[in-house]
Design an enzyme around this catalytic site. Structure first.
Site, PDB file in Angstrom:
ATOM      1  N   ASP A  89      16.492   0.361  -7.240  1.00 42.66           N
ATOM      2  CA  ASP A  89      15.908   1.690  -7.387  1.00 42.66           C
ATOM      3  C   ASP A  89      17.054   2.684  -7.576  1.00 42.66           C
ATOM      4  OD1 ASP A  89      17.018   1.975  -4.916  1.00 42.66           O
ATOM      5  OD2 ASP A  89      15.154   2.441  -3.867  1.00 42.66           O
ATOM      6  N   SER A  90      16.732   3.947  -7.759  1.00 44.03           N
ATOM      7  CA  SER A  90      17.761   4.917  -8.133  1.00 44.03           C
ATOM      8  C   SER A  90      18.420   5.571  -6.928  1.00 44.03           C
ATOM      9  CB  SER A  90      17.126   6.013  -8.980  1.00 44.03           C
ATOM     10  OG  SER A  90      16.264   6.795  -8.159  1.00 44.03           O
ATOM     11  N   GLY A  91      17.864   5.361  -5.761  1.00 43.45           N
ATOM     12  CA  GLY A  91      18.340   6.078  -4.588  1.00 43.45           C
ATOM     13  C   GLY A  91      17.554   7.357  -4.352  1.00 43.45           C
ATOM     14  N   GLY A  92      16.876   7.831  -5.387  1.00 44.11           N
ATOM     15  CA  GLY A  92      16.161   9.106  -5.305  1.00 44.11           C
ATOM     16  C   GLY A  92      15.162   9.138  -4.157  1.00 44.11           C
ATOM     17  N   GLN A 194       6.547  11.242 -13.315  1.00 43.12           N
ATOM     18  CA  GLN A 194       6.226  12.039 -12.135  1.00 43.12           C
ATOM     19  C   GLN A 194       5.152  13.070 -12.500  1.00 43.12           C
ATOM     20  OE1 GLN A 194       7.012  11.503  -9.084  1.00 43.12           O
ATOM     21  NE2 GLN A 194       8.908  10.278  -9.080  1.00 43.12           N
ATOM     22  N   ASP A 271       6.133  -3.388  -6.294  1.00 41.86           N
ATOM     23  CA  ASP A 271       7.025  -3.716  -5.172  1.00 41.86           C
ATOM     24  C   ASP A 271       6.480  -2.998  -3.958  1.00 41.86           C
ATOM     25  OD1 ASP A 271       8.115  -0.906  -5.845  1.00 41.86           O
ATOM     26  OD2 ASP A 271       9.136  -1.430  -3.987  1.00 41.86           O
ATOM     27  N   CYS A 309      -2.475 -22.205   2.000  1.00 40.07           N
ATOM     28  CA  CYS A 309      -1.139 -21.686   1.690  1.00 40.07           C
ATOM     29  C   CYS A 309      -0.098 -22.799   1.782  1.00 40.07           C
ATOM     30  CB  CYS A 309      -0.805 -20.559   2.657  1.00 40.07           C
ATOM     31  SG  CYS A 309       0.847 -19.877   2.411  1.00 40.07           S
ATOM     32  N   CYS A 311       3.271 -22.171   2.174  1.00 35.33           N
ATOM     33  CA  CYS A 311       4.524 -21.594   2.669  1.00 35.33           C
ATOM     34  C   CYS A 311       5.072 -22.436   3.826  1.00 35.33           C
ATOM     35  CB  CYS A 311       4.310 -20.150   3.108  1.00 35.33           C
ATOM     36  SG  CYS A 311       3.692 -19.997   4.800  1.00 35.33           S
ATOM     37  N   CYS A 314       2.771 -22.265   7.030  1.00 35.18           N
ATOM     38  CA  CYS A 314       1.466 -22.943   6.970  1.00 35.18           C
ATOM     39  C   CYS A 314       1.600 -24.451   6.778  1.00 35.18           C
ATOM     40  CB  CYS A 314       0.613 -22.339   5.854  1.00 35.18           C
ATOM     41  SG  CYS A 314       0.176 -20.617   6.181  1.00 35.18           S
ATOM     42  N   HIS A 340       5.617 -16.227   4.993  1.00 39.63           N
ATOM     43  CA  HIS A 340       4.198 -16.411   4.670  1.00 39.63           C
ATOM     44  C   HIS A 340       3.665 -15.250   3.833  1.00 39.63           C
ATOM     45  CE1 HIS A 340      -0.043 -17.219   4.867  1.00 39.63           C
ATOM     46  NE2 HIS A 340      -0.189 -15.940   5.168  1.00 39.63           N
TER      47      HIS A 340
END
Lengths: 376, 376
Positions: A89-92, A194, A271, A309, A311, A314, A340
């Site tokens: 990400d940009s840090g913003g 934005q 994300d 699942c 994972c 599980c 998980h």
């Protein structure tokens, strides 16, 4: 770079080719804030969880260990040993959410580190330089994240400045990608739409940034506390103005149901810290709904958390054991629970892609949105 | 059950056959206090670190999740999914070190839980019943751990009571191993030698307990703050009186050098929280000595922590990365560091056994005791 393979309504199945591998979309990126997933999950683990993209935070890594260290170590891929695509990400967002004493002007933002209070200046060029040092696959443009709700006038002014910052980001990255010391000379740039919750501002901003020909376009400034229908309304408003031949990324979203709804409205990238954060508190996503593993009914339950699942939790451990570990505050609980939930999210995206592939996303979406949000 | 394969001076190479597999000695048991190794290390990981025996704490598991839950879940092996041998301590040490308001009499000890203060009574029979519920491979006898330094008269009285408790433990276990609900009907019992730092008490106590024909004999009440030479003196005094055909276990020891010195004096079993506890603070054992990874000289060091180590940390990550993770307080740092230190200890024991096998333990011991304790 982006290939649209199939479409069902607004929902899209695609492929995004990057210098570090091809990303199948829709995709959920796994958040490794300080170059590691919270909960003791390593790059090696991510390979086994079906992760496609790791997301790291520019603000955190600039503060610690510092992006120059990461550059010295050969960039984030070598540092973390994660060989797939990485988005920074940009840090913003962190500048506006974590730091104190912010002062914003045309140049950028001056703020105090949340770790030790020292003053830092970050503008579009600084953000690009840091992300170039980090050598991520995809860099995000530096933008202002305005708090919701915001005044219309301020939102408009901020949007216009964020547009000017984006132009500066693009220029700076072009320069950095030519620099002999740059590790990833093919670093990509995503712009960020934005405009708060004002549809006209969102649309105007999108119309402004689309012609810049960026590698991808994100919708930012959502999932910051507004009701979900508000978020869906903005996506619906802005989506028709987003380039069809570029990936669309809804930043910081969200619950499994949020993701289903956004894919349904044409979004490709996601994300969120939710799977890892909720896991650490015992909130576990399953094919039957959401389980709070602290519940006493699991004390003597020797069945797997989710029989569907695959994972590490599980496959091998019981509900009784994971509940005990969480109650005893054992790190192993965090690790297994985070693995998980990440696997649940990654598998959700696999299932979404398969449904799109087979032309049955609409029915998949209708069925799963009734299940995945229910607490059982 | 115990087969002495080779001897060099007092040092012994052996094999101990248990219902859950054969243990090669000398061995270092890995401490999983609350049925999990601190630092997010799972049973699956232990298999990869060359662990032979997992050690769990009776006191902690009695309090949480309670031994009846573990019994319902099929015992510690099924609960943790660790299929190798498990040793449980008696709870005695924690009763005396963790709990408040202890009252001791001939029957046992009344104490307050360190978690919520509720009153608990534990005597030899209770400890055996709890350990039988836990279904460990080896149970430890319930003893009094007298603080060092202790008055001679009190130490003598305590020793005599601990002997009477041992007889009760043996009787109770024989009964429990016949019980139809017992999960591990071949549970073994180790007795514990006490006597503080008084050689005559230590020897008399050992002479008393040796004829009981237990499965193994431990030396308890050491490594509780006394200087190392004091500990070595007691081992040397008591060792000649320990049965040759039974394994000897030095409880709660210790540093790599402590272990070398104790093997040199005829000890076969060890356990200690040191590798996992020190790891979590960045103190890492290597083939060249002890590293404090917080040291600034490792910031830009992209070499592996210990090129001679085959653990998940050394195989894949750099000193720079592990240092960053530790400074950022990332759980992944704990996990990787704990795995490394446990692997170092397990490998140390493998090297000791190989040196004994090849009749060169004396030179191995002389070389390594000069290296493994040095801070570099």
């Amino acid at each position: 770079m982006f290939k649209l393979l199939k479409q069902e309504g607004a929902a899209r199945l695609g492929e995004f080719v990057t210098p570090h591998g091809t990303i199948k979309t829709p995709v959920f990126m796994n958040v490794a804030t300080a170059a590691a997933i919270k909960g003791g999950v390593s790059a090696e683990d991510l390979e086994q969880l079906g992760t496609q993209v790791m997301l790291c935070n520019t603000y955190h890594l600039h503060l610690r260990p510092n992006d120059k260290v990461v550059h010295n170590m050969g960039g984030l891929q070598k540092f973390t040993t994660w060989n797939g695509p990485i988005l920074t990400d940009s840090g913003g967002f962190q500048v506006f959410s974590l730091s104190a004493l912010r002062k914003i002007n045309e140049e950028g933002v001056t703020f105090a580190s949340h770790l030790d209070g020292h003053k830092i200046f970050m503008g579009p060029e600084e953000s690009m330089r840091i992300q170039s040092n980090l050598a991520s696959t995809i860099a995000m443009a530096f933008d202002e994240c305005v708090e919701n709700p915001a005044e219309y006038d301020y939102s408009k002014k901020s949007c216009e400045r964020t547009f000017r910052w984006l132009v500066r980001c693009q220029k700076e990255m072009a320069k950095l990608n030519e620099h002999p010391d740059t590790i990833n000379k093919k670093q990509m740039l995503f712009g960020i739409n934005q405009g708060c919750t004002y549809e006209d501002l969102r649309i105007q901003h999108m119309k402004d940034i689309a012609p810049l020909g960026l590698d991808g376009y994100a919708i930012g400034g959502l999932a910051v506390g507004e009701p979900a229908p508000e978020m869906y309304r903005i996506i619906e408003a802005v989506e028709p103005w987003m380039p069809k031949d570029k990936p669309r990324y809804l930043m910081g979203v969200g619950t499994p149901v949020n993701i289903l709804e956004a894919v349904h409205r044409g979004v490709d990238f996601f994300d969120c810290v939710m799977p890892s954060r909720n896991a650490r508190h015992g909130h576990l996503f399953t094919s039957q709904g959401i389980i709070n593993i602290h519940n006493a009914k699991y004390i003597n339950d020797d069945s797997p958390l989710d029989p569907e699942c695959d994972c590490p939790l599980c496959r091998r451990y019981s509900r009784s054991y994971i509940r005990h570990l969480l109650c005893a505050n054992e790190m192993l609980a965090m690790r297994l629970a985070v693995q998980h939930n990440l696997r649940f999210y990654n598998k959700l995206m696999e299932d979404i892609r398969q449904a799109l592939e087979e032309g049955r996303f609409e029915s998949f979406y209708r069925e799963k949105r009734e299940i995945y949000g229910v607490r059982i």
